[in-house]
Write a protein that holds these residues in place. Structure first.
Motif, PDB file in Angstrom:
ATOM      1  N   ALA A  28       0.814  -1.214   0.000  1.00  0.00           N
ATOM      2  CA  ALA A  28       0.000   0.000   0.000  1.00  0.00           C
ATOM      3  C   ALA A  28       0.848   1.265   0.000  1.00  0.00           C
ATOM      4  O   ALA A  28       0.360   2.340  -0.358  1.00  0.00           O
ATOM      5  CB  ALA A  28      -0.919   0.004   1.224  1.00  0.00           C
ATOM      6  N   HIS A  29       2.113   1.141   0.376  1.00  0.00           N
ATOM      7  CA  HIS A  29       2.969   2.318   0.498  1.00  0.00           C
ATOM      8  C   HIS A  29       3.839   2.577  -0.737  1.00  0.00           C
ATOM      9  O   HIS A  29       4.698   3.459  -0.703  1.00  0.00           O
ATOM     10  CB  HIS A  29       3.828   2.202   1.756  1.00  0.00           C
ATOM     11  CG  HIS A  29       3.020   2.334   3.004  1.00  0.00           C
ATOM     12  ND1 HIS A  29       2.640   3.551   3.519  1.00  0.00           N
ATOM     13  CD2 HIS A  29       2.473   1.391   3.823  1.00  0.00           C
ATOM     14  CE1 HIS A  29       1.909   3.356   4.608  1.00  0.00           C
ATOM     15  NE2 HIS A  29       1.798   2.055   4.807  1.00  0.00           N
ATOM     16  N   TRP A  30       3.600   1.810  -1.779  1.00  0.00           N
ATOM     17  CA  TRP A  30       4.222   2.136  -3.070  1.00  0.00           C
ATOM     18  C   TRP A  30       3.101   2.450  -4.039  1.00  0.00           C
ATOM     19  O   TRP A  30       2.467   1.556  -4.576  1.00  0.00           O
ATOM     20  CB  TRP A  30       5.081   0.986  -3.590  1.00  0.00           C
ATOM     21  CG  TRP A  30       5.822   1.351  -4.860  1.00  0.00           C
ATOM     22  CD1 TRP A  30       5.925   2.580  -5.428  1.00  0.00           C
ATOM     23  CD2 TRP A  30       6.564   0.463  -5.704  1.00  0.00           C
ATOM     24  NE1 TRP A  30       6.681   2.539  -6.573  1.00  0.00           N
ATOM     25  CE2 TRP A  30       7.096   1.244  -6.771  1.00  0.00           C
ATOM     26  CE3 TRP A  30       6.838  -0.897  -5.666  1.00  0.00           C
ATOM     27  CZ2 TRP A  30       7.872   0.693  -7.780  1.00  0.00           C
ATOM     28  CZ3 TRP A  30       7.625  -1.443  -6.673  1.00  0.00           C
ATOM     29  CH2 TRP A  30       8.135  -0.656  -7.716  1.00  0.00           C
ATOM     30  N   GLU A  31       2.856   3.726  -4.240  1.00  0.00           N
ATOM     31  CA  GLU A  31       1.780   4.156  -5.124  1.00  0.00           C
ATOM     32  C   GLU A  31       2.352   4.733  -6.417  1.00  0.00           C
ATOM     33  O   GLU A  31       3.328   5.481  -6.391  1.00  0.00           O
ATOM     34  CB  GLU A  31       0.906   5.205  -4.445  1.00  0.00           C
ATOM     35  CG  GLU A  31       0.085   4.678  -3.280  1.00  0.00           C
ATOM     36  CD  GLU A  31      -0.953   5.686  -2.819  1.00  0.00           C
ATOM     37  OE1 GLU A  31      -1.910   5.932  -3.589  1.00  0.00           O
ATOM     38  OE2 GLU A  31      -0.796   6.238  -1.714  1.00  0.00           O
ATOM     39  N   SER A  32       1.718   4.380  -7.528  1.00  0.00           N
ATOM     40  CA  SER A  32       2.084   4.960  -8.815  1.00  0.00           C
ATOM     41  C   SER A  32       0.877   4.906  -9.732  1.00  0.00           C
ATOM     42  O   SER A  32       0.008   4.050  -9.584  1.00  0.00           O
ATOM     43  CB  SER A  32       3.262   4.204  -9.443  1.00  0.00           C
ATOM     44  OG  SER A  32       2.894   2.872  -9.744  1.00  0.00           O
ATOM     45  N   ARG A  33       0.836   5.828 -10.675  1.00  0.00           N
ATOM     46  CA  ARG A  33      -0.300   5.880 -11.606  1.00  0.00           C
ATOM     47  C   ARG A  33      -0.184   4.833 -12.714  1.00  0.00           C
ATOM     48  O   ARG A  33      -1.165   4.560 -13.398  1.00  0.00           O
ATOM     49  CB  ARG A  33      -0.436   7.281 -12.207  1.00  0.00           C
ATOM     50  CG  ARG A  33      -1.033   8.303 -11.238  1.00  0.00           C
ATOM     51  CD  ARG A  33      -1.196   9.653 -11.908  1.00  0.00           C
ATOM     52  NE  ARG A  33      -1.899  10.599 -11.055  1.00  0.00           N
ATOM     53  CZ  ARG A  33      -3.212  10.813 -11.084  1.00  0.00           C
ATOM     54  NH1 ARG A  33      -3.962  10.140 -11.931  1.00  0.00           N
ATOM     55  NH2 ARG A  33      -3.772  11.692 -10.282  1.00  0.00           N
TER      56      ARG A  33
ATOM     57  N   SER B 138       3.718  -1.996  -7.262  1.00  0.00           N
ATOM     58  CA  SER B 138       3.028  -0.813  -6.743  1.00  0.00           C
ATOM     59  C   SER B 138       1.509  -0.996  -6.790  1.00  0.00           C
ATOM     60  O   SER B 138       0.991  -1.970  -7.360  1.00  0.00           O
ATOM     61  CB  SER B 138       3.408   0.413  -7.581  1.00  0.00           C
ATOM     62  OG  SER B 138       2.907   0.278  -8.904  1.00  0.00           O
ATOM     63  N   VAL B 139       0.803  -0.056  -6.182  1.00  0.00           N
ATOM     64  CA  VAL B 139      -0.654   0.003  -6.280  1.00  0.00           C
ATOM     65  C   VAL B 139      -1.045   1.356  -6.871  1.00  0.00           C
ATOM     66  O   VAL B 139      -0.326   2.348  -6.734  1.00  0.00           O
ATOM     67  CB  VAL B 139      -1.352  -0.214  -4.926  1.00  0.00           C
ATOM     68  CG1 VAL B 139      -0.960  -1.551  -4.311  1.00  0.00           C
ATOM     69  CG2 VAL B 139      -1.022   0.912  -3.950  1.00  0.00           C
ATOM     70  N   ASN B 140      -2.196   1.364  -7.529  1.00  0.00           N
ATOM     71  CA  ASN B 140      -2.687   2.565  -8.205  1.00  0.00           C
ATOM     72  C   ASN B 140      -4.112   2.841  -7.746  1.00  0.00           C
ATOM     73  O   ASN B 140      -5.050   2.146  -8.159  1.00  0.00           O
ATOM     74  CB  ASN B 140      -2.636   2.360  -9.721  1.00  0.00           C
ATOM     75  CG  ASN B 140      -3.130   3.565 -10.506  1.00  0.00           C
ATOM     76  OD1 ASN B 140      -3.532   4.575  -9.939  1.00  0.00           O
ATOM     77  ND2 ASN B 140      -3.120   3.453 -11.815  1.00  0.00           N
ATOM     78  N   ARG B 141      -4.268   3.825  -6.891  1.00  0.00           N
ATOM     79  CA  ARG B 141      -5.591   4.107  -6.332  1.00  0.00           C
ATOM     80  C   ARG B 141      -6.558   4.729  -7.343  1.00  0.00           C
ATOM     81  O   ARG B 141      -7.745   4.915  -7.047  1.00  0.00           O
ATOM     82  CB  ARG B 141      -5.478   5.001  -5.102  1.00  0.00           C
ATOM     83  CG  ARG B 141      -5.108   6.424  -5.393  1.00  0.00           C
ATOM     84  CD  ARG B 141      -5.343   7.316  -4.181  1.00  0.00           C
ATOM     85  NE  ARG B 141      -4.248   7.273  -3.242  1.00  0.00           N
ATOM     86  CZ  ARG B 141      -4.292   7.870  -2.054  1.00  0.00           C
ATOM     87  NH1 ARG B 141      -5.368   8.531  -1.676  1.00  0.00           N
ATOM     88  NH2 ARG B 141      -3.242   7.818  -1.249  1.00  0.00           N
TER      89      ARG B 141
ATOM     90  N   GLN C 106      -8.479  -3.408 -10.312  1.00  0.00           N
ATOM     91  CA  GLN C 106      -7.533  -3.969  -9.341  1.00  0.00           C
ATOM     92  C   GLN C 106      -7.611  -5.494  -9.354  1.00  0.00           C
ATOM     93  O   GLN C 106      -6.587  -6.194  -9.396  1.00  0.00           O
ATOM     94  CB  GLN C 106      -7.845  -3.455  -7.923  1.00  0.00           C
ATOM     95  CG  GLN C 106      -8.011  -1.957  -7.784  1.00  0.00           C
ATOM     96  CD  GLN C 106      -6.713  -1.173  -7.925  1.00  0.00           C
ATOM     97  OE1 GLN C 106      -5.645  -1.747  -8.142  1.00  0.00           O
ATOM     98  NE2 GLN C 106      -6.800   0.144  -7.806  1.00  0.00           N
TER      99      GLN C 106
ATOM    100  N   GLU D  90      -5.721   3.135  -0.620  1.00  0.00           N
ATOM    101  CA  GLU D  90      -4.485   2.412  -0.947  1.00  0.00           C
ATOM    102  C   GLU D  90      -4.248   1.194  -0.058  1.00  0.00           C
ATOM    103  O   GLU D  90      -3.621   0.221  -0.486  1.00  0.00           O
ATOM    104  CB  GLU D  90      -3.276   3.358  -0.890  1.00  0.00           C
ATOM    105  CG  GLU D  90      -2.796   3.752   0.492  1.00  0.00           C
ATOM    106  CD  GLU D  90      -3.663   4.816   1.164  1.00  0.00           C
ATOM    107  OE1 GLU D  90      -3.518   5.020   2.378  1.00  0.00           O
ATOM    108  OE2 GLU D  90      -4.494   5.442   0.456  1.00  0.00           O
TER     109      GLU D  90
END
Length: 257
Positions: free
Chosen positions: A43-48, A130-133, A140, A219
């Motif tokens: 959850a702490h690696w976010e990218s578009r 990564s995750v992309n909110r 997802q 996230e």
């Protein structure tokens, strides 16, 4: 086929804590078959755009402040695996999911804190994702589904986040007693997961009780949908552990087969 898991990472200090949840994480992995590699969504690696790590050896990111000095001395020098990173990239491309490769980023606490509890020797290759909110909940799930074939290669897929994760509503005096709204939201999610009710889960923001309190930002919830997607073939979800901290953090582990 290797199961996939959602694991809550709580606060960064989880790795130093001793309670039912940390005992659970240590024991259940010690008794399970050793995976060939670990793919972990944090959850702490976010990218578009979906990012795939290609690091040779990971640095340790201390993406928090104000915690015990001991935390800042900890490391988790896991190795990467470029062949698996490339295989992931190819699966994403094949399914029309844009992605980028990242050779620089280390492991944030959402990844290394739980991995240090689960696999303290750091002797299993890790591929961080990564995750992309900004994607829909259905998107997802589809990313997870795209990666499900990795499980046939004894690759463990983990999503690290929190089903109930509200830092603004922490009850510092309440100990480990959960807020009623947290229990109600968790119970709703459990029923939908066990019945594989995708329509409800994709619309949990509108349908679940106390969704805004439990998931103030998405996230930490997204990794649950990602790893659920990896189990689309058999559609079996099992709650292995759930406890609570400070009223508004649930410490849960879900298995998907």
């Amino acid at each position: 086929m290797m199961p996939s898991y959602f694991v809550a990472h709580g606060a960064p200090s989880l790795v130093l804590e001793q309670h039912a949840y940390t005992d659970f994480l240590k024991k259940f992995t010690a008794a399970a078959p050793k995976p060939k590699a670990i793919v972990i969504f944090s959850a702490h690696w976010e990218s578009r755009t979906q990012a795939v790590s290609t690091a040779d050896t990971y640095s340790t990111i201390y993406d928090f402040s104000g915690f015990q000095d001991e935390l800042y001395q900890m490391t988790y020098p896991a190795q990467g695996d470029s062949s698996i990173s490339e295989a992931i990239a190819q699966l994403l491309v094949k399914n029309g999911i844009p992605s980028v490769m990242d050779s620089e980023r280390g492991l944030d606490h959402g990844a290394w804190a739980v991995l240090k509890l689960m696999y303290p020797a750091a002797d299993i290759p890790v591929i961080a994702l990564s995750v992309n909110r900004f994607l829909t909940n259905e998107q997802q799930y589809q990313i997870g589904k795209t990666l499900s074939s990795l499980r046939e290669q004894d690759i463990l897929i983990i999503g690290s986040g929190g089903v109930v994760h509200n830092l603004r509503m922490l009850n510092w005096r309440g100990g480990n007693t959960p807020e009623e709204w947290a229990v109600e939201f968790d119970g709703w999610i459990q029923e939908k997961l066990e019945n594989w009710d995708l329509e409800a889960l994709f619309n949990y923001e509108q349908l679940a009780p106390y969704a805004k309190e439990a998931v103030p930002t998405s996230e930490h919830f997204i990794p649950l949908l990602l790893v659920m997607g990896t189990g689309d073939g058999n559609r079996q979800a099992k709650l292995l552990h759930r406890s609570y901290q400070l009223g508004s953090l649930s410490l849960s582990c879900w298995e998907f087969n």
